[in-house]
Design an enzyme around this catalytic site. Structure first.
Site, PDB file in Angstrom:
ATOM      1  N   GLU A 516     -51.655 -37.982  30.017  1.00 15.27           N
ATOM      2  CA  GLU A 516     -50.663 -38.014  31.085  1.00 15.27           C
ATOM      3  C   GLU A 516     -51.066 -36.973  32.128  1.00 15.27           C
ATOM      4  OE1 GLU A 516     -45.990 -39.097  31.305  1.00 15.27           O
ATOM      5  OE2 GLU A 516     -46.930 -38.775  29.393  1.00 15.27           O
ATOM      6  N   TRP A 575     -36.312 -36.639  40.273  1.00  8.27           N
ATOM      7  CA  TRP A 575     -37.770 -36.557  40.413  1.00  8.27           C
ATOM      8  C   TRP A 575     -38.117 -36.569  41.900  1.00  8.27           C
ATOM      9  CZ3 TRP A 575     -35.612 -37.320  35.963  1.00  8.27           C
ATOM     10  CH2 TRP A 575     -36.296 -37.056  34.793  1.00  8.27           C
ATOM     11  N   GLU A 791     -41.911 -29.484  24.833  1.00  7.45           N
ATOM     12  CA  GLU A 791     -41.274 -30.533  25.625  1.00  7.45           C
ATOM     13  C   GLU A 791     -39.865 -30.830  25.099  1.00  7.45           C
ATOM     14  OE1 GLU A 791     -43.330 -34.287  25.293  1.00  7.45           O
ATOM     15  OE2 GLU A 791     -42.455 -35.021  27.165  1.00  7.45           O
TER      16      GLU A 791
HETATM   17  C1  BGC Z   1     -43.327 -36.583  31.124  1.00  9.13           C
HETATM   18  C2  BGC Z   1     -42.113 -35.917  31.635  1.00  9.13           C
HETATM   19  C3  BGC Z   1     -41.747 -36.690  32.863  1.00  9.13           C
HETATM   20  C4  BGC Z   1     -41.350 -38.037  32.349  1.00  9.13           C
HETATM   21  C5  BGC Z   1     -40.670 -38.976  33.242  1.00  9.13           C
HETATM   22  C6  BGC Z   1     -42.903 -37.909  30.620  1.00  9.13           C
HETATM   23  O1  BGC Z   1     -43.823 -38.585  29.908  1.00  9.13           O
HETATM   24  O2  BGC Z   1     -44.016 -35.819  30.206  1.00  9.13           O
HETATM   25  O3  BGC Z   1     -42.028 -34.607  31.582  1.00  9.13           O
HETATM   26  O4  BGC Z   1     -40.882 -36.088  33.723  1.00  9.13           O
HETATM   27  O5  BGC Z   1     -42.374 -38.661  31.654  1.00  9.13           O
HETATM   28  O6  BGC Z   1     -39.559 -39.275  32.568  1.00  9.13           O
END
Ligand code: BGC
Length: 938
Positions: A516, A575, A791
């Protein structure tokens, strides 16, 4: 952590001697120091034609109340001219102003390659003159397309046919090409500057010596729109006679399948539409006779497509066959006449821009704390710290031995490497030995998130001394320090620092280990104040604000992550709003109005778009993936924890975000003197508040969902009328008690919960949450041995084990946003909204919890702000430092002002101190610059 702490201390020591090397005795007791241009120390190759300059005022003695009344800046085209006081580019004369930052260069028009030497002196409020500062420097980059005579080159184009099978072969990773160009210099070099960039990632050498110390240059932007170039001073790397410039080029973000949410090995080249790595280099050499020689990439460069780096990918890792390294290829002497010649490519359509933020570098080196052998021949090195970067390994193995290094964050119960949470990111490097003694393997074009390295293929157990962890991060300057009497909280603070550095790779990433590593915007915006408290993030976030603008779509939607890729996720509430919140933070903390001006049109398009789709002002349409208050309590899987009741309903959450963004946009318009816009968006924000109230809030103050998050956000964002604030606060406290004083908030609301409790007089409740060791809590992680912030609150739970491996990073900074609370409420250092850039600020410590003392500092754009308190049986002491040219409101906890001393005097009579009022159990003083020692019978 210790190493990072040491780094911080070192910075403090190095900057502690303001007058070292200055001959003239200062007349005003103050010296302008820490000269910065565009937030950087002596930046090379910038492309802002009116760069902003700043300094701080360093006081030599104990004088209080130092302020600047005027400044004079000289900018000269050479050091000699500057020393001779010529200021031939700009002699500002004395300008009556108390500004020490955000001062735009106002001299002659600056041209490409201009060398700018500068200094400043000031007059203080008594009109006393300071000495000139030490000289500082910046240089201009290549400002116009025509300045580039270099051509883009690569090895050979890869042609996709549209045939799936053939194309999937073409997409396979190919070796990193090697480039070289020989040239002769007849005369000694006076100055040499190298400008370079790539589509892909590059490393350059001149005569075998590294050009700069950047890692993964040119870093990540949306290469369809903007490509950053780097400028290096290479004067010391050239010889009279034969020279050679060499380059290695790898895939990086341009070709790698970053963030495509697909198998990284099959989706390569998809993001930016090409599989062809390309390089652009322009070396400009001035010889003593004033002549300029240019060595530029073109079709004459020699290329070896079959280099030792067999493949390099950010997620998958790097494979090296050292036997393929052409002997002596980085030396001028090599005869490369048999090498192939480079392919010349047309210039890409994207803009070339100077990289103005700190480059990614190796910032620390770690040695493993232990090496184990969980099964025969499988060694695991524990770096003692969840880190980001790569390992270097020294080996002496037979030719052809394949050694592999696989990286992971955790071990399983059997002591083996746990890799399930990496998803498809293999994070595995491999190396084929050439049989020589003491070969050193270190990958260069990948990075990993790991604490543990599993090493296979060695004939014997590696020595600790043969393994080094190289920590890689954007090289931002430390700004904050924190320590208190609770060692668990100190560890938490250290973990937050690590998590931040681990997630600054040219962009703020969500996590550094799984497939990611994207610039997810909610994570970055909720953590942004903490990020700024910890490190100087001005240049970094300014660059990223540009990535956000680049990723906005035609209709106004902001992305969910920036830079953009071929997969578009847009407009998720919380976001997308980072497009407004990040520039606002830069303004609040650094007084930066330029970034507001740069972002304004884009921010307005976003708010207008949300309004257009949601005329009833409840944000339910055009919400993209609508993640809501991500990873709230409802997602926690554990016995003895409520399964529901944590998640604020999305329409309410989204509308809170809409209200916040609109309110900030109105404020930005006001700052930019766009009065109509300010009135319009101010009124719109008011209408959104009313709609929120009508739709989601009951008369008794209950907010739909009855969640901790709902109350925390509505109170924190100021969306409730005074008449309901007390009631809503009551519900918040009730919901915290319902959870038996445990958190149920998600990414977006946790810091609002903590801040709201502190500002409403309930810091004791916030402390109870912060100091709790009971799951879920920050210190539960610490007790499990966390060295970075997780996380998920329940990433690992004793007796239950790991959370779902599909999404379980141990290096995610979002809930580390509590760092903002540690600076803002434990130390009490807070910015003031309408006095941006810490010209005025508050020191209001929440003395409490189980803490006997806390001390720390924030290095603001005006200098160090220090807060240090302790409580004992006899009372409280609060020592503060207020930088020159600033004013603070200091809250000294006390029953009455009469009980407060400063030094040995009643505080209200002390020099530089003025009593203002009693508030929230504290005597509030307005305090001029200087050092103060308050005490009270608290
Ligand atoms: C990330 C998050 C991000 C999210 C969106 C995830 O996989 O690690 O921190 O904001 O996706 O919901």
């Amino acid at each position: 952590m210790n190493t990072i702490r040491r780094a911080l201390v070192l910075v403090a020591v190095c900057s502690s001697s303001p007058f070292a090397g200055v001959n003239t005795e200062p007349k005003s007791g103050v010296l302008p120091a820490e000269l910065r241009c565009e937030y950087r120390v002596n930046p090379l190759g910038i492309d802002r034609t009116a760069p902003r300059l700043s300094w701080i005022l360093q006081a030599s003695g104990d004088e209080r109340g130092i302020t600047q009344s005027a400044y004079e800046i000289h900018v000269s085209s050479s050091r000699q001219k500057l020393d001779a006081d010529e200021g031939d580019l700009w002699n500002s004369g004395f300008i009556h102003s108390d500004r020490t930052n955000q001062i735009s260069y106002g001299g002659k028009t600056l041209v490409s390659r201009e060398q700018c030497y500068w200094k400043v002196r000031i007059r203080d409020r008594r009109n006393r003159l300071s000495p000139w500062s030490r000289a500082a420097f910046w240089s201009m980059g290549l400002l116009h397309g025509e300045d580039w005579s270099a051509r883009w080159i690569g090895d050979r184009p890869i042609v996709l046919t549209g045939d799936r099978q053939q194309d999937s072969v073409a997409r396979l990773m190919t070796p990193s090409p090697l480039f070289r160009k020989k040239f002769l210099l007849g005369r000694a070099v006076a100055r040499a500057t190298l400008y370079a960039t790539a589509l892909g990632v590059y490393e350059l050498r001149l005569n075998g010596k590294p050009v700069g110390d950047h890692v993964l240059a040119p870093e990540w932007t949306d290469y369809r729109r903007r490509i950053q170039y780097q400028t290096y001073d290479v004067t010391g790397l050239l010889n009279t006679g034969a020279n050679v410039v060499t380059a290695v080029l790898a895939d990086g973000w341009f070709i790698g399948a970053v963030g495509t949410f697909a198998d990284p090995s099959s989706n390569r080249g998809a993001n930016y539409g090409s599989l062809d790595r390309r390089l652009l280099v322009q070396l400009e050499i001035e010889t003593g006779d004033g002549r300029i020689t240019r060595v530029t990439t073109d079709g004459s460069w020699a290329v070896e497509p079959d280099g030792p780096i067999r493949s390099a990918d950010l997620y998958l890792g790097e494979r090296v066959d050292s036997r393929k390294e052409p002997s002596g290829w980085e030396a001028a002497a090599l005869d490369d006449s048999r090498w192939a010649r480079a392919t010349v490519y047309p210039a890409p359509a994207a803009r070339l821009v100077a990289q103005m933020n700190e480059p990614v570098r190796v910032i620390l080196k770690l040695k493993p704390s232990a090496v184990t052998e969980p099964s025969p021949g499988v060694f695991i090195a524990d770096m003692g710290q969840n880190m980001v970067g790569r390992c270097s390994l020294r080996i002496s193995e037979a030719e052809g031995t394949v050694v592999s290094l696989r990286h992971g964050e955790m071990l399983d119960e059997g002591g083996n490497l746990y890799t399930a949470n990496l998803r498809s990111a293999a994070q595995t490097d491999s190396f084929i030995a050439d049989g020589k003694q003491d070969q050193v393997f270190e990958p260069r074009f990948t990075y990993h998130g790991f604490r543990y390295v599993e090493i296979r293929g060695l004939s014997r157990k590696p020595q600790i001394s043969s393994i080094t962890g190289k920590v890689v991060s954007s090289d931002v300057t430390p700004a904050g320090e924190f320590a208190c009497s609770d060692s668990s909280l100190n560890r938490l603070w250290g973990n937050i620092l690590w998590t931040q550095l681990d997630n600054l790779i040219g962009i703020p990433t969500d996590c550094p280990q799984r497939d990611e590593r994207l610039g997810w915007m909610a994570d970055a915006q909720v953590f942004s104040q903490t990020a700024i408290d910890n490190y100087d993030m001005a240049a970094f976030f300014t660059k990223w604000a540009g990535d956000i603008r680049d990723a906005q779509d035609e209709e106004g939607r902001y992305p969910d992550f920036a830079p953009g890729t071929s997969v578009r996720f847009t407009n998720a509430p919380g976001w997308a709003d980072a497009g407004i919140i990040i520039p606002w933070r830069l303004y609040q903390n650094y007084g930066d109005t330029s970034v507001l001006a740069e972002q304004f049109a884009s921010a307005r398009r976003f708010v207008d778009f949300v309004l257009l789709r949601n005329p009833d002002l409840i944000w339910t349409r055009a919400v993209g993936n609508s993640y809501g208050d991500w990873l709230n309590g409802n997602t926690i899987v554990a016995a003895d924890y409520p399964k529901s009741g944590g998640e604020i309903p999305k329409p309410a959450f989204n509308t809170l975000m809409f209200g916040l963004s609109t309110r900030i946009l109105g404020a930005i318009a006001g700052i930019l003197h766009r009065d109509d816009d300010a009135a319009y968006y101010g009124a719109l924000a008011q209408r959104i508040d009313e709609a929120f109230l009508r739709t989601f809030v009951k008369e008794d103050g209950r907010i739909e969902g009855d969640t901790q998050a709902g109350y925390a956000l509505a109170l924190g964002y100021g969306m409730l009328p005074d008449s309901l604030r007390g009631k809503a606060l009551g519900h918040l406290l009730r919901r915290i008690a319902d959870y038996d004083y445990r958190i149920s908030t998600g990414f977006l609301s946790t810091i609002q919960l903590m801040n709201t409790l502190a500002v409403t007089g309930h810091a004791d409740v916030a402390y109870r949450l912060l100091e709790s060791h009971r799951f879920p809590s920050w210190l539960y992680q610490i007790d499990q041995g966390a060295t970075t912030v997780w996380e998920r609150w329940d990433g690992f739970v004793r007796g239950r084990g790991f959370q779902n491996a599909d999404m379980n990073s141990f290096n995610h900074y979002a809930i580390g946003s509590v760092g903002e609370w540690m600076y803002g409420h434990i130390l009490g250092i807070q910015p003031v909204n309408d006095k941006p850039g810490f010209r005025e600020f508050i020191i209001c410590p929440s003395v409490g919890g189980g803490l006997a003392w806390a001390r720390g500092k924030y290095h603001s754009i005006n200098g160090d702000i220090v807060s240090s308190w302790s409580v004992s049986g006899t009372g409280l002491t609060l020592n503060v430092e207020v930088p020159s040219n600033t004013v603070a409101e200091v809250y000294v906890p006390a029953k009455s002002v009469a009980t407060v001393l400063e030094g040995a005097l009643p505080a209200r009579n002390a020099k530089g101190v003025k009593f203002v009022r009693m508030e929230r159990g504290a005597a509030v003083f307005r305090v001029a610059s200087g050092k103060y020692a308050f005490s009270s019978g608290y």
